[in-house]
Motif scaffolding. Structure first.
Motif, PDB file in Angstrom:
ATOM      1  N   ALA A 140       0.855  -1.699   0.433  1.00 29.00           N
ATOM      2  CA  ALA A 140      -0.273  -0.142   0.170  1.00 29.00           C
ATOM      3  C   ALA A 140       0.672   0.895   0.033  1.00 29.00           C
ATOM      4  O   ALA A 140       0.563   2.716  -0.395  1.00 29.00           O
ATOM      5  CB  ALA A 140      -1.059  -0.048   1.122  1.00 29.00           C
ATOM      6  N   ASP A 141       1.867   1.527   0.103  1.00 29.90           N
ATOM      7  CA  ASP A 141       3.296   2.215   0.032  1.00 29.90           C
ATOM      8  C   ASP A 141       3.388   2.427  -1.006  1.00 29.90           C
ATOM      9  O   ASP A 141       4.431   3.546  -1.377  1.00 29.90           O
ATOM     10  CB  ASP A 141       4.028   2.207   1.677  1.00 29.90           C
ATOM     11  CG  ASP A 141       3.647   2.132   3.187  1.00 29.90           C
ATOM     12  OD1 ASP A 141       2.575   2.587   2.976  1.00 29.90           O
ATOM     13  OD2 ASP A 141       3.744   1.310   3.365  1.00 29.90           O
ATOM     14  N   PRO A 145       1.298  -1.963  -8.973  1.00 31.01           N
ATOM     15  CA  PRO A 145       1.579  -2.484 -10.579  1.00 31.01           C
ATOM     16  C   PRO A 145       0.675  -2.159 -12.308  1.00 31.01           C
ATOM     17  O   PRO A 145      -0.719  -2.104 -11.639  1.00 31.01           O
ATOM     18  CB  PRO A 145       1.831  -4.308 -10.634  1.00 31.01           C
ATOM     19  CG  PRO A 145       0.595  -4.305  -9.368  1.00 31.01           C
ATOM     20  CD  PRO A 145       0.290  -2.778  -8.313  1.00 31.01           C
ATOM     21  N   SER A 146       1.258  -2.184 -12.666  1.00 31.78           N
ATOM     22  CA  SER A 146       1.090  -2.178 -14.033  1.00 31.78           C
ATOM     23  C   SER A 146       0.600  -3.500 -14.776  1.00 31.78           C
ATOM     24  O   SER A 146       1.526  -4.882 -14.469  1.00 31.78           O
ATOM     25  CB  SER A 146       1.483  -1.263 -15.055  1.00 31.78           C
ATOM     26  OG  SER A 146       2.414  -0.243 -14.865  1.00 31.78           O
ATOM     27  N   PRO A 147      -0.488  -3.241 -15.736  1.00 36.82           N
ATOM     28  CA  PRO A 147      -0.934  -5.288 -16.201  1.00 36.82           C
ATOM     29  C   PRO A 147      -0.376  -5.606 -16.834  1.00 36.82           C
ATOM     30  O   PRO A 147       1.168  -4.473 -17.888  1.00 36.82           O
ATOM     31  CB  PRO A 147      -2.076  -4.083 -17.084  1.00 36.82           C
ATOM     32  CG  PRO A 147      -2.974  -3.069 -16.295  1.00 36.82           C
ATOM     33  CD  PRO A 147      -1.682  -2.677 -15.917  1.00 36.82           C
ATOM     34  N   GLY A 148       0.870  -6.537 -16.481  1.00 33.42           N
ATOM     35  CA  GLY A 148       1.073  -7.587 -17.465  1.00 33.42           C
ATOM     36  C   GLY A 148       2.910  -6.582 -17.546  1.00 33.42           C
ATOM     37  O   GLY A 148       3.710  -7.257 -17.645  1.00 33.42           O
ATOM     38  N   ARG A 157      10.337  -0.485 -10.674  1.00 36.59           N
ATOM     39  CA  ARG A 157       9.493   0.862 -10.057  1.00 36.59           C
ATOM     40  C   ARG A 157       9.079   0.317  -8.410  1.00 36.59           C
ATOM     41  O   ARG A 157       9.340   1.464  -8.396  1.00 36.59           O
ATOM     42  CB  ARG A 157       7.870  -0.686 -10.340  1.00 36.59           C
ATOM     43  CG  ARG A 157       6.275   0.435  -9.483  1.00 36.59           C
ATOM     44  CD  ARG A 157       4.952  -0.251  -9.612  1.00 36.59           C
ATOM     45  NE  ARG A 157       5.471  -1.853  -9.557  1.00 36.59           N
ATOM     46  CZ  ARG A 157       5.179  -2.398  -8.288  1.00 36.59           C
ATOM     47  NH1 ARG A 157       4.544  -1.856  -7.463  1.00 36.59           N
ATOM     48  NH2 ARG A 157       4.902  -4.010  -8.461  1.00 36.59           N
ATOM     49  N   MET A 158       9.419  -0.770  -7.431  1.00 33.70           N
ATOM     50  CA  MET A 158       9.688  -0.572  -6.595  1.00 33.70           C
ATOM     51  C   MET A 158      10.652  -0.027  -5.944  1.00 33.70           C
ATOM     52  O   MET A 158      11.110   0.811  -5.252  1.00 33.70           O
ATOM     53  CB  MET A 158       9.644  -2.085  -6.145  1.00 33.70           C
ATOM     54  CG  MET A 158       8.796  -3.336  -6.110  1.00 33.70           C
ATOM     55  SD  MET A 158       9.158  -4.385  -5.601  1.00 33.70           S
ATOM     56  CE  MET A 158       9.689  -4.349  -3.364  1.00 33.70           C
ATOM     57  N   THR A 159      12.389   0.219  -7.049  1.00 34.49           N
ATOM     58  CA  THR A 159      13.769   0.652  -6.962  1.00 34.49           C
ATOM     59  C   THR A 159      13.458   2.453  -6.482  1.00 34.49           C
ATOM     60  O   THR A 159      13.695   3.268  -5.856  1.00 34.49           O
ATOM     61  CB  THR A 159      14.768  -0.020  -7.515  1.00 34.49           C
ATOM     62  OG1 THR A 159      14.824  -1.159  -7.171  1.00 34.49           O
ATOM     63  CG2 THR A 159      15.646   1.253  -7.194  1.00 34.49           C
ATOM     64  N   THR A 206       8.947  -8.889  -2.020  1.00 37.12           N
ATOM     65  CA  THR A 206       8.884  -9.915  -2.827  1.00 37.12           C
ATOM     66  C   THR A 206       8.725  -9.865  -3.937  1.00 37.12           C
ATOM     67  O   THR A 206       7.299  -8.793  -4.110  1.00 37.12           O
ATOM     68  CB  THR A 206       8.856 -11.307  -1.820  1.00 37.12           C
ATOM     69  OG1 THR A 206       7.493 -10.842  -1.787  1.00 37.12           O
ATOM     70  CG2 THR A 206       9.431 -11.874  -1.021  1.00 37.12           C
ATOM     71  N   VAL A 207       8.948 -10.492  -5.020  1.00 33.03           N
ATOM     72  CA  VAL A 207       8.613 -10.545  -6.453  1.00 33.03           C
ATOM     73  C   VAL A 207       8.139 -11.861  -6.975  1.00 33.03           C
ATOM     74  O   VAL A 207       9.684 -12.105  -7.591  1.00 33.03           O
ATOM     75  CB  VAL A 207       9.410  -9.230  -7.384  1.00 33.03           C
ATOM     76  CG1 VAL A 207       8.784  -9.763  -8.761  1.00 33.03           C
ATOM     77  CG2 VAL A 207       9.489  -7.989  -6.899  1.00 33.03           C
ATOM     78  N   ALA A 208       7.310 -12.153  -7.427  1.00 43.02           N
ATOM     79  CA  ALA A 208       6.973 -13.134  -7.692  1.00 43.02           C
ATOM     80  C   ALA A 208       7.892 -14.484  -7.457  1.00 43.02           C
ATOM     81  O   ALA A 208       8.637 -15.908  -7.576  1.00 43.02           O
ATOM     82  CB  ALA A 208       7.728 -13.463  -9.085  1.00 43.02           C
ATOM     83  N   GLY A 209       8.157 -14.767  -5.979  1.00 42.88           N
ATOM     84  CA  GLY A 209       8.736 -15.319  -4.916  1.00 42.88           C
ATOM     85  C   GLY A 209       9.641 -15.241  -4.654  1.00 42.88           C
ATOM     86  O   GLY A 209      10.368 -16.095  -4.163  1.00 42.88           O
ATOM     87  N   ASN A 210      10.568 -14.477  -5.261  1.00 40.11           N
ATOM     88  CA  ASN A 210      11.877 -14.464  -5.085  1.00 40.11           C
ATOM     89  C   ASN A 210      12.525 -12.516  -4.385  1.00 40.11           C
ATOM     90  O   ASN A 210      12.315 -11.591  -4.235  1.00 40.11           O
ATOM     91  CB  ASN A 210      12.781 -13.917  -6.071  1.00 40.11           C
ATOM     92  CG  ASN A 210      12.511 -15.091  -7.119  1.00 40.11           C
ATOM     93  OD1 ASN A 210      12.945 -15.992  -7.093  1.00 40.11           O
ATOM     94  ND2 ASN A 210      12.325 -15.175  -8.201  1.00 40.11           N
ATOM     95  N   MET A 211      13.219 -12.762  -3.540  1.00 38.86           N
ATOM     96  CA  MET A 211      13.570 -11.565  -3.100  1.00 38.86           C
ATOM     97  C   MET A 211      14.520  -9.738  -3.899  1.00 38.86           C
ATOM     98  O   MET A 211      15.051 -11.109  -4.315  1.00 38.86           O
ATOM     99  CB  MET A 211      14.778 -11.917  -1.572  1.00 38.86           C
ATOM    100  CG  MET A 211      14.816 -10.251  -0.982  1.00 38.86           C
ATOM    101  SD  MET A 211      16.586 -10.770   0.440  1.00 38.86           S
ATOM    102  CE  MET A 211      15.021 -12.635   1.417  1.00 38.86           C
ATOM    103  N   VAL A 212      13.710  -9.401  -3.704  1.00 35.14           N
ATOM    104  CA  VAL A 212      13.905  -8.204  -4.633  1.00 35.14           C
ATOM    105  C   VAL A 212      15.309  -7.010  -3.485  1.00 35.14           C
ATOM    106  O   VAL A 212      14.985  -6.592  -2.175  1.00 35.14           O
ATOM    107  CB  VAL A 212      12.761  -7.182  -4.941  1.00 35.14           C
ATOM    108  CG1 VAL A 212      13.646  -5.628  -5.220  1.00 35.14           C
ATOM    109  CG2 VAL A 212      12.275  -7.936  -6.055  1.00 35.14           C
ATOM    110  N   SER A 213      16.752  -6.951  -3.289  1.00 32.26           N
ATOM    111  CA  SER A 213      17.086  -6.709  -3.363  1.00 32.26           C
ATOM    112  C   SER A 213      17.161  -4.993  -3.654  1.00 32.26           C
ATOM    113  O   SER A 213      17.438  -4.815  -4.890  1.00 32.26           O
ATOM    114  CB  SER A 213      18.875  -6.865  -2.909  1.00 32.26           C
ATOM    115  OG  SER A 213      19.378  -6.995  -4.641  1.00 32.26           O
ATOM    116  N   LEU A 214      17.947  -4.129  -2.786  1.00 26.24           N
ATOM    117  CA  LEU A 214      17.164  -2.796  -3.604  1.00 26.24           C
ATOM    118  C   LEU A 214      18.651  -2.377  -3.734  1.00 26.24           C
ATOM    119  O   LEU A 214      19.972  -2.919  -2.473  1.00 26.24           O
ATOM    120  CB  LEU A 214      16.519  -1.573  -2.360  1.00 26.24           C
ATOM    121  CG  LEU A 214      15.063  -1.983  -2.317  1.00 26.24           C
ATOM    122  CD1 LEU A 214      14.791  -1.666  -1.470  1.00 26.24           C
ATOM    123  CD2 LEU A 214      14.204  -1.896  -3.620  1.00 26.24           C
ATOM    124  N   PRO A 215      18.853  -1.350  -4.886  1.00 30.73           N
ATOM    125  CA  PRO A 215      21.019  -0.863  -4.293  1.00 30.73           C
ATOM    126  C   PRO A 215      21.029   0.454  -3.889  1.00 30.73           C
ATOM    127  O   PRO A 215      19.534   0.619  -2.786  1.00 30.73           O
ATOM    128  CB  PRO A 215      20.625   0.106  -6.051  1.00 30.73           C
ATOM    129  CG  PRO A 215      19.195   0.253  -6.273  1.00 30.73           C
ATOM    130  CD  PRO A 215      18.564  -0.796  -5.720  1.00 30.73           C
TER     131      PRO A 215
END
Length: 237
Positions: A140-141, A145-148, A157-159, A206-215
């Motif tokens: 919510a913060d 996401p965009s379609p597709g 987008r998150m970064t 998480t994205v599609a079950g994988n951890m997203v690390s931010l730069p």
């Protein structure tokens, strides 16, 4: 010079199978209390995962409140943010009560960055640093996401969104204090280059079950220090 204690991931209320870890936690809190009572600490930063679950046992909540009230006698600035294990709503509900004793608490990132920027003052009341507090950012913060959208698009987008939050805090700090007051960030997130501990940390961002690390460069170069939470051991990023 600003002296601070940066701590995180207490996980109060945690059990190891059937073993209640309250005694361990209480010994830790007593040790931390002793360090604060020794004096000369300007700020205590608690960077998320204060509790082990969104619905912690009453004993864990009691231990936290008793510690904070006692710690306030020895430390002028105490700031608490939510981690991915915490209930953001619970901490936001407690925030007005804690503010009455000059303890700052953020469960969710506020609509205005001004609310998330806290001064650190010396014994004479002068501002010696400012803390930009960013609790764990939930869906919510962040922008929807965009379609597709692909996982790579989601990570981008998150970064971009998180970097925008950090930039808004930097701009707020600059407008309020100029370049005379050090800027300290505290956040609960996984940053690229950090080393996870096997079977210890729950994945965040998480994205599609994988951890997203931010730069690491999501934090502006003007940051004097970054107090992260989530990873359960000392890091050099």
């Amino acid at each position: 010079m600003v002296k601070l204690i940066h701590t995180a991931d207490w996980h109060l209320g945690c059990h190891l199978d059937t073993l209640d870890r309250r005694n361990e936690h209480r010994l830790f809190l007593q040790t931390l209390q002793m360090r604060l009572s020794a004096g000369d600490i300007d700020a205590l930063l608690i960077s998320g995962d204060v509790f082990d679950s969104a619905n912690p046992p009453l004993t864990a909540q009691q231990d936290l409140f008793q510690f904070l009230l006692s710690a306030r006698n020895h430390c002028r600035t105490i700031i608490v943010i939510a981690g991915n294990h915490d209930s953001a709503a619970r901490l936001d509900t407690l925030a007005p009560l804690l503010q009455r004793v000059d303890i700052q608490c953020l469960g969710t990132f506020p609509n205005s960055p001004e609310i998330a920027l806290f001064p650190v003052r010396d014994t004479g009341g002068a501002v010696t640093a400012a803390v930009a507090a960013v609790p764990y950012l939930r869906g919510a913060d962040l922008p929807v996401p965009s379609p597709g959208e692909t996982p790579a698009d989601t990570a981008r987008r998150m970064t971009d969104a998180v970097q925008g939050i950090m930039r808004s805090l930097e701009e707020t700090h600059s407008a309020r204090y100029g370049d005379t007051v050090p800027l300290i960030y505290m956040a609960h997130m996984f940053v690229r280059g950090g080393q996870a501990t096997e079977e210890s940390e729950r994945p965040v961002q998480t994205v599609a079950g994988n951890m997203v690390s931010l730069p690491p460069d999501i934090f502006p170069a003007s940051a004097a220090y970054v107090a992260l939470g989530h990873l359960h051991r000392a890091q050099k990023i």
